[in-house]
Design an enzyme around this catalytic site. Structure first.
Site, PDB file in Angstrom:
ATOM      1  N   GLY A  79       0.795  -1.218   0.000  1.00  0.00           N
ATOM      2  CA  GLY A  79       0.000   0.000   0.000  1.00  0.00           C
ATOM      3  C   GLY A  79       0.826   1.265   0.000  1.00  0.00           C
TER       4      GLY A  79
ATOM      5  N   LEU B 256      -5.601  -5.154  -4.331  1.00  0.00           N
ATOM      6  CA  LEU B 256      -5.886  -4.176  -5.379  1.00  0.00           C
ATOM      7  C   LEU B 256      -6.680  -2.976  -4.891  1.00  0.00           C
ATOM      8  CD1 LEU B 256      -6.711  -6.600  -8.330  1.00  0.00           C
ATOM      9  CD2 LEU B 256      -4.499  -5.651  -7.642  1.00  0.00           C
TER      10      LEU B 256
ATOM     11  N   ARG C  90      -5.855  -1.026  -2.622  1.00  0.00           N
ATOM     12  CA  ARG C  90      -4.961   0.036  -2.160  1.00  0.00           C
ATOM     13  C   ARG C  90      -3.559  -0.028  -2.782  1.00  0.00           C
ATOM     14  NH1 ARG C  90      -5.495  -4.119   0.852  1.00  0.00           N
ATOM     15  NH2 ARG C  90      -3.768  -5.134   1.905  1.00  0.00           N
TER      16      ARG C  90
ATOM     17  N   LYS D 142       5.005  -9.645  -6.449  1.00  0.00           N
ATOM     18  CA  LYS D 142       4.799  -8.200  -6.341  1.00  0.00           C
ATOM     19  C   LYS D 142       5.947  -7.414  -6.967  1.00  0.00           C
ATOM     20  CE  LYS D 142       1.644  -7.858  -2.418  1.00  0.00           C
ATOM     21  NZ  LYS D 142       1.413  -7.299  -1.064  1.00  0.00           N
TER      22      LYS D 142
ATOM     23  N   CYS E 219      13.983   5.117  19.507  1.00  0.00           N
ATOM     24  CA  CYS E 219      13.767   6.210  20.458  1.00  0.00           C
ATOM     25  C   CYS E 219      12.280   6.493  20.611  1.00  0.00           C
ATOM     26  CB  CYS E 219      14.482   7.475  19.986  1.00  0.00           C
ATOM     27  SG  CYS E 219      16.285   7.358  19.939  1.00  0.00           S
TER      28      CYS E 219
ATOM     29  N   CYS F  76      -3.750  -6.810   9.651  1.00  0.00           N
ATOM     30  CA  CYS F  76      -4.406  -5.931   8.680  1.00  0.00           C
ATOM     31  C   CYS F  76      -5.747  -6.513   8.257  1.00  0.00           C
ATOM     32  CB  CYS F  76      -3.514  -5.747   7.455  1.00  0.00           C
ATOM     33  SG  CYS F  76      -2.018  -4.813   7.788  1.00  0.00           S
TER      34      CYS F  76
ATOM     35  N   CYS G 182      19.372   4.987  24.372  1.00  0.00           N
ATOM     36  CA  CYS G 182      19.243   4.091  23.219  1.00  0.00           C
ATOM     37  C   CYS G 182      20.618   3.553  22.834  1.00  0.00           C
ATOM     38  CB  CYS G 182      18.614   4.827  22.035  1.00  0.00           C
ATOM     39  SG  CYS G 182      18.462   3.810  20.553  1.00  0.00           S
TER      40      CYS G 182
END
Length: 388
Positions: free
Chosen positions: A159, A189, A191, A204, A295, A309, A366
Site C-alpha cells: 500500500g 488491489l 490500495r 509483487k 527512540c 491488517c 538508546c
C-alpha cells in the site's frame, strides 16, 4: 547607441567590475556568490568550480530565491564579460546593491589559470521529461542530476510502497530498488496501485518492475524477491542512499531501523492503520539530536495486542496519502531543500482531516543511535506482528 556603447555606458555609470582572480578568492572564502549566467551549451565546455549555474534568461526570475540578502556580494560571469554587465545592471535595478561583472568572463577566468570543471548536464530527453522540476529554483538541473544519480530502496511493494515507487520513478530516481517476497492477491488491489488485476498470482516485485519501467524506462529498477532478514540486510541496505520503510510488521521495521543506523542511511518511515497514518524520518547520522525508530518505540507491543491488517482493515486511499508524503520526504533528502521530519512524527487522521506533528526526542539510553563504537548490537528477531 550601439550595444557596445551601451555596455560601456553601464560600466561607466552603474555596473562595477571585478578581476577574475579576486572574484575567485572572495568566492573561495565564502564572502560572495559567483553565478555563471551562460547558457547550457556554453557551460558544457567548463564552468568555474563551485559556481551557481543560472542562465541569463532565468536570472531575474529566480535570483530572489537564491539571494535573499540584497547587500550580498554577487559576481556575474558570462563568456567574455559583456552579457554579465547587462545582467548586473538588471539586478541593480531590482535593488541588489553589490553586483559585479567578472572582467573577461569565463575566457578571462581560464586565462588566469583559475580552477574550473566540466559539470554534469542533462541530455535533451531528460530536459523534456523533467522540465517542470527544472523550473523550480530549489531543484533545477543540479537537483535533478542528484535525483538521477541517487539510489533508493523501497521495502515493501504494498500500500505505501506503491505510490512511493510510482512517484519516485516519475521524479527520476536513477536506481530504484524494491524488496518484497509476496505475491499479488486480489485483496491487495483496493490500495496497492502498483498492481493490476492481471498481476494477481504473480510476484509483487515483478509486477512493480513492469509498471515502473513502463512509466519511466530510463531508470534502473532493481528487484529483490525475498524477505529482508538478518542475513541479507547489511548487503542490501548498505548499497542505498535512502531507505523507505513501507512494511506492515514490527520485526522488519526494527531490522530496517537498526541497519540504517549502522550504515548511517536515512530511514523514511510510513505506516497506516484503518483511518490513521504516520510519517517520520529516522536519521541519527544527520546530527546529534536526531532520533531513531527505537527512540520512539523502544520495543514492539505484544503480538496479541496488535491486530492483523485483515482483522483491522484499512481505508484504501490512506496509503496513497502517506506514500506521497514519504516520497516527498525522500526527494527533499536527496536534493537537500526544505525542512525534514527528523525528530518529528507526522500523524494524519483521514476521518477528521487532522494533521498533527509531534516532537520526537532522542533517547539518551538508546544503545543503537547513541552507539559511537564500530560494533553495533546484533539484529533481533521479533515475533511477527502487523499494524501501526
Amino acid at each position: 547607441m550601439t550595444i557596445k556603447d551601451h555596455i560601456q555606458y553601464l560600466k561607466d555609470t552603474t555596473v562595477k567590475e571585478i578581476e577574475a582572480r579576486k572574484a575567485h578568492d572572495e568566492n573561495k572564502n565564502h564572502q560572495s556568490l559567483l553565478i555563471d549566467i551562460r547558457e547550457k551549451d556554453e557551460v558544457k565546455s567548463g564552468s568555474p568550480t563551485g559556481a551557481i549555474r543560472l542562465s541569463k534568461g532565468l536570472l531575474e526570475m529566480q535570483i530572489e530565491h537564491i539571494v535573499t540578502n540584497k547587500e550580498q556580494d554577487i559576481f556575474l560571469l558570462c563568456a567574455s564579460g559583456n552579457r554579465s554587465v547587462i545582467s548586473a545592471n538588471s539586478l541593480v535595478q531590482m535593488g541588489y546593491e553589490n553586483v559585479f561583472s567578472v572582467q573577461g568572463g569565463f575566457k578571462g577566468w581560464k586565462d588566469s589559470g583559475l580552477p574550473f570543471e566540466v559539470p554534469e548536464t542533462l541530455n535533451e530527453s531528460d530536459y523534456e521529461r523533467y522540465k517542470r522540476h527544472l523550473l523550480i529554483p530549489e531543484i533545477g538541473e543540479e537537483g535533478q542530476i542528484k535525483l538521477l544519480n541517487s539510489k533508493v530502496l523501497v521495502v515493501g511493494a504494498g500500500g505505501i510502497g506503491s505510490p512511493v515507487a510510482l512517484y519516485l520513478a516519475a521524479a527520476g530516481i536513477g536506481t530504484l530498488a524494491i524488496i518484497d517476497d509476496d505475491i499479488v492477491d486480489k485483496t491487495n488491489l483496493q490500495r496497492q496501485i502498483l498492481h493490476t488485476n492481471d498481476s494477481v498470482g504473480t510476484s509483487k516485485v515483478g509486477s512493480a518492475k513492469k509498471r515502473l519501467e513502463a512509466l519511466n524506462p530510463d531508470i534502473n529498477v532493481i528487484t529483490y524477491e525475498e524477505r529482508l532478514t538478518r542475513e541479507n540486510v547489511d548487503h542490501i541496505i548498505g548499497a542505498y542512499d535512502v531507505v523507505l520503510d513501507g512494511t506492515d510488521n514490527f520485526n522488519t521495521r526494527y531490522l530496517i531501523n537498526d541497519a540504517c543506523v549502522k550504515h548511517k542511511v536515512p530511514n523514511v518511515h510510513g505506516s497506516v492503520f484503518q483511518f490513521e497514518g504516520q510519517v517520520s524520518t529516522f536519521w541519527p547520522a544527520k546530527d546529534d539530536t536526531s532520533p531513531c525508530y527505537r527512540c520512539l518505540y523502544p520495543a514492539p507491543p505484544p503480538p496479541e495486542l496488535a491486530p492483523s491488517c485483515a482483522e483491522a482493515g484499512i481505508l484504501g486511499v490512506l496509503p496513497g496519502t502517506i506514500g506521497l508524503l514519504c516520497a516527498t520526504e525522500t526527494i527533499k533528502i536527496i536534493i537537500g531543500f526544505g525542512e525534514l521530519l527528523t525528530g518529528k512524527l507526522l500523524v494524519y487522521n483521514a476521518a477528521d482531516w487532522e494533521f498533527d506533528i509531534f516532537d520526537v526526542q532522542k533517547d539518551a539510553s538508546c544503545k543503537y543511535c547513541n552507539n559511537k563504537e564500530t560494533e553495533y548490537p546484533e539484529y533481533v528477531e521479533y515475533e511477527e506482528t502487523c499494524t501501526l
